[in-house]
Enzyme design. Structure first.
Site, mmCIF file in Angstrom:
data_model
loop_
_atom_site.group_PDB
_atom_site.id
_atom_site.type_symbol
_atom_site.label_atom_id
_atom_site.label_comp_id
_atom_site.label_asym_id
_atom_site.label_seq_id
_atom_site.Cartn_x
_atom_site.Cartn_y
_atom_site.Cartn_z
ATOM 1 N N TYR A 158 -1.167 -1.118 7.741
ATOM 2 C CA TYR A 158 -2.017 -1.164 6.345
ATOM 3 C C TYR A 158 -3.486 -1.793 6.713
ATOM 4 O O TYR A 158 -4.560 -1.054 6.366
ATOM 5 C CB TYR A 158 -1.442 -2.114 5.393
ATOM 6 C CG TYR A 158 -2.126 -2.405 4.051
ATOM 7 C CD1 TYR A 158 -1.982 -1.354 3.181
ATOM 8 C CD2 TYR A 158 -2.743 -3.723 3.726
ATOM 9 C CE1 TYR A 158 -2.452 -1.683 1.850
ATOM 10 C CE2 TYR A 158 -3.319 -3.624 2.667
ATOM 11 C CZ TYR A 158 -3.251 -2.624 1.482
ATOM 12 O OH TYR A 158 -3.779 -2.777 0.238
ATOM 13 N N LYS A 164 -7.038 0.217 6.174
ATOM 14 C CA LYS A 164 -8.003 -0.013 5.416
ATOM 15 C C LYS A 164 -9.306 -0.213 6.033
ATOM 16 O O LYS A 164 -10.471 -0.038 5.521
ATOM 17 C CB LYS A 164 -7.669 -1.331 4.779
ATOM 18 C CG LYS A 164 -6.504 -1.245 3.526
ATOM 19 C CD LYS A 164 -6.728 -0.286 2.731
ATOM 20 C CE LYS A 164 -5.526 -0.046 1.688
ATOM 21 N NZ LYS A 164 -6.134 0.937 0.543
HETATM 22 P P1 NAD Z 1 0.195 0.170 -6.930
HETATM 23 O O1 NAD Z 1 1.608 0.512 -6.231
HETATM 24 O O2 NAD Z 1 0.422 -0.599 -8.229
HETATM 25 O O3 NAD Z 1 -0.397 1.595 -7.329
HETATM 26 C C1 NAD Z 1 -0.775 2.723 -6.483
HETATM 27 C C2 NAD Z 1 -0.723 4.044 -6.889
HETATM 28 O O4 NAD Z 1 -0.832 4.976 -5.968
HETATM 29 C C3 NAD Z 1 1.009 4.315 -7.651
HETATM 30 O O5 NAD Z 1 0.724 4.762 -8.683
HETATM 31 C C4 NAD Z 1 1.474 5.265 -6.405
HETATM 32 O O6 NAD Z 1 2.288 6.200 -7.278
HETATM 33 C C5 NAD Z 1 0.243 5.944 -6.033
HETATM 34 N N1 NAD Z 1 0.466 6.678 -4.932
HETATM 35 C C6 NAD Z 1 1.007 6.263 -3.820
HETATM 36 N N2 NAD Z 1 1.344 7.179 -2.761
HETATM 37 C C7 NAD Z 1 0.749 8.250 -3.462
HETATM 38 C C8 NAD Z 1 0.101 9.512 -2.768
HETATM 39 N N3 NAD Z 1 0.643 9.830 -1.372
HETATM 40 N N4 NAD Z 1 -0.490 10.472 -3.579
HETATM 41 C C9 NAD Z 1 -0.963 10.025 -4.604
HETATM 42 N N5 NAD Z 1 -0.599 8.838 -5.146
HETATM 43 C C10 NAD Z 1 0.059 7.885 -4.576
HETATM 44 O O7 NAD Z 1 -0.923 -0.303 -6.237
HETATM 45 P P2 NAD Z 1 -2.340 -1.241 -6.517
HETATM 46 O O8 NAD Z 1 -2.214 -2.651 -6.414
HETATM 47 O O9 NAD Z 1 -2.567 -0.714 -7.911
HETATM 48 O O10 NAD Z 1 -3.364 -0.685 -5.473
HETATM 49 C C11 NAD Z 1 -4.234 0.220 -5.573
HETATM 50 C C12 NAD Z 1 -5.034 0.332 -4.462
HETATM 51 O O11 NAD Z 1 -5.607 -0.917 -4.194
HETATM 52 C C13 NAD Z 1 -4.268 0.715 -3.028
HETATM 53 O O12 NAD Z 1 -5.009 1.453 -2.159
HETATM 54 C C14 NAD Z 1 -4.007 -0.706 -2.433
HETATM 55 O O13 NAD Z 1 -3.883 -0.561 -1.186
HETATM 56 C C15 NAD Z 1 -5.277 -1.310 -2.742
HETATM 57 N N6 NAD Z 1 -5.332 -2.936 -2.702
HETATM 58 C C16 NAD Z 1 -4.449 -3.493 -3.600
HETATM 59 C C17 NAD Z 1 -4.268 -4.946 -3.523
HETATM 60 C C18 NAD Z 1 -3.548 -5.764 -4.395
HETATM 61 O O14 NAD Z 1 -3.382 -6.991 -4.039
HETATM 62 N N7 NAD Z 1 -2.939 -5.151 -5.146
HETATM 63 C C19 NAD Z 1 -5.282 -5.655 -2.659
HETATM 64 C C20 NAD Z 1 -6.121 -4.822 -1.554
HETATM 65 C C21 NAD Z 1 -6.006 -3.437 -2.006
#
Ligand code: NAD
Length: 248
Positions: free
Chosen positions: A156, A160
């Protein structure tokens, strides 16, 4: 005048979580919204209804962001439906956390492909549209662990960190054509992605955050609004940390 009036935004992985909060924030500022995700379920359909109720055009598309062919197809369809793309948020992402000694090749490949290759796919497919328009804002959803690293997240963190290098390179390639490209590095944000972490792990995380709380998807959406709008018209190639002051 609303900040994104007349603009169209494409947000990947926006059926829930941070992507869905960004969709609602952009719509509240007048943007039309194209949501893409692996599956468009009843939650995503309810989101589209909420967006439409805000008076904007909104549509959801089933698309695997990690597949280049599907991405080209969906961007073509979005152009047919909306006629323009002004904002691209590369938000789709997954985790498959484990120490490297236990990590399978599949776990490595899945995270790199979904998180990083998807950014290549969508940016490449949308770029010709933005070049023609001579304007656009691309926002890549990275993470603080892309800067700091994190035990158990080598796949991951690498994906990133890769997004940050990509962001900086693209900002240099297309800045002269009126296109900006920035990254957001969220810290610990309360979504379904982090809900699966054990309570004791969450407690440790929160202790490391100077603001002493996890962030909300809206916290990230506010920064995504800044980067999408003309408020950030002189900002490109940057990584904005939305992490409550967590050390990176
Ligand atoms: P989440 O799991 O709630 O949502 C992610 C979404 O991406 C889901 O709806 C999923 O179906 C979709 N997805 C997964 N694989 C896919 C694909 N191959 N094609 C299209 N859609 C796909 O996650 P989140 O917490 O809302 O995270 C959103 C972004 O923010 C991600 O990139 C995550 O890495 C990043 N992020 C999140 C956090 C956190 O603490 N939640 C922190 C840093 C970064």
């Amino acid at each position: 005048m609303k900040l994104l009036e007349g603009k169209t935004a494409v947000i990947t992985g926006a059926a829930r979580g941070i992507g869905s909060a960004i969709a609602l924030k952009y719509a509240s500022e007048g943007a039309n919204i194209a949501v893409t995700d692996l599956v468009i379920n009843e939650v995503a359909e309810a989101l589209i209804k909420d967006l439409e109720a805000m008076g904007v055009k909104a549509k959801a598309y089933v698309s695997d962001a990690s597949k280049y062919g599907q991405t080209e197809e969906v961007v073509k369809q979005i152009m047919e439906d909306f006629g323009q793309i002004d904002i691209l948020v590369n938000n789709a992402g997954i985790t498959k956390d484990t120490l490297l000694m236990r990590m399978s090749e599949d776990q490595w490949d899945a995270v790199i492909t979904v998180n990083l290759k998807s950014v290549f796919n969508f940016t490449k497919a949308v770029q010709p549209v933005m070049l023609k328009q001579r304007s656009g804002s691309i926002i890549n959803m990275s993470s603080v662990v892309g800067v700091s690293g994190n035990a158990g997240q080598s796949n991951y963190s690498a994906s990133k960190a890769g997004m940050i290098g990509f962001t900086k390179s693209i900002s240099k390639e297309v800045g002269s054509r009126g296109i900006r490209c920035n990254a957001i590095a969220p810290g610990f944000i309360e979504t379904e992605m982090t809900a699966k972490l054990p309570e004791d792990v969450k407690k440790v995380w929160v202790q490391q955050i100077p603001l002493r709380r996890g962030g909300s998807p809206e916290d990230v959406a506010n920064t995504a609004l800044f980067l999408a709008s003309d408020l950030s018209s002189y900002v490109t190639g940057q990584v904005v940390h939305v992490c409550g002051g967590m050390n990176t």
